[in-house]
Design an enzyme around this catalytic site. Structure first.
Site, PDB file in Angstrom:
ATOM      1  N   CYS A 166      16.711 -44.071  38.667  1.00 28.78           N
ATOM      2  CA  CYS A 166      16.808 -44.498  37.265  1.00 28.78           C
ATOM      3  C   CYS A 166      16.968 -43.309  36.328  1.00 28.78           C
ATOM      4  O   CYS A 166      17.127 -43.472  35.128  1.00 28.78           O
ATOM      5  CB  CYS A 166      15.636 -45.380  36.852  1.00 28.78           C
ATOM      6  SG  CYS A 166      14.035 -44.569  36.779  1.00 28.78           S
TER       7      CYS A 166
ATOM      8  N   CYS B 205      14.101 -48.934  39.627  1.00 29.42           N
ATOM      9  CA  CYS B 205      15.500 -48.535  39.811  1.00 29.42           C
ATOM     10  C   CYS B 205      16.275 -49.075  38.607  1.00 29.42           C
ATOM     11  O   CYS B 205      15.690 -49.709  37.721  1.00 29.42           O
ATOM     12  CB  CYS B 205      16.076 -49.001  41.144  1.00 29.42           C
ATOM     13  SG  CYS B 205      16.226 -50.768  41.374  1.00 29.42           S
TER      14      CYS B 205
ATOM     15  N   CYS C  20      13.366 -43.641  32.864  1.00 30.90           N
ATOM     16  CA  CYS C  20      11.981 -44.005  33.145  1.00 30.90           C
ATOM     17  C   CYS C  20      11.053 -43.261  32.191  1.00 30.90           C
ATOM     18  O   CYS C  20      11.073 -42.033  32.143  1.00 30.90           O
ATOM     19  CB  CYS C  20      11.637 -43.652  34.588  1.00 30.90           C
ATOM     20  SG  CYS C  20      10.000 -44.214  35.082  1.00 30.90           S
TER      21      CYS C  20
END
Length: 136
Positions: free
Chosen positions: A89, A15, A93
């Site tokens: 996120c 996250c 990522c």
């Protein structure tokens, strides 16, 4: 051919701040998988500390996150896992070919009181239980 047992699958929970959702998910997987899977967590912009309300909510279910610290998301962390579970996120990522990705859309517990964090915690626990069953 080796007779060595296969390593358990590893799951990276990601996250933004690695201070709430991903910490809870990794702790639940570690607590419930009984060695059948490994968990790690990271954040695309890690906070200085884990959210104290998240620590309190997890303590209510017998999991101590008081010593947990947010970690930065790195390409190596993604390469070293079998499954990446993202939790808000976005594009931060890194996508590594050959890795499996899941995205769990969950509310962010940041700035929320304990009454708002409990249902997030309980939904993460439910999803982790399903994931453990799927991983075998």
């Amino acid at each position: 051919m080796s007779d060595a047992p296969a390593a358990p699958p590893s799951v990276l929970f990601v996250c933004v701040h690695n201070a709430g959702r991903s910490q809870m998910a990794a702790a639940f997987l570690t607590h419930m998988a009984d060695g059948r899977a490994r968990a790690a967590s990271a954040g695309s912009a890690p906070a200085a500390t884990v959210n104290p309300t998240v620590v309190r909510a997890m303590a209510e279910v017998g999991i101590d996150l008081s010593a947990a610290t947010p970690k930065a998301l790195t390409p190596a962390a993604v390469r070293d896992c079998d499954l990446v579970v993202t939790m808000g996120c976005g594009d931060a990522c890194p996508v590594i070919p050959g890795r499996r990705y899941l995205d769990w859309a969950l509310p962010d517990p940041a700035g929320q009181g304990i009454e708002a964090v409990r249902p997030i915690r309980d939904e993460i626990e439910r999803r982790v239980r399903e994931l453990i069953a799927e991983l075998g």
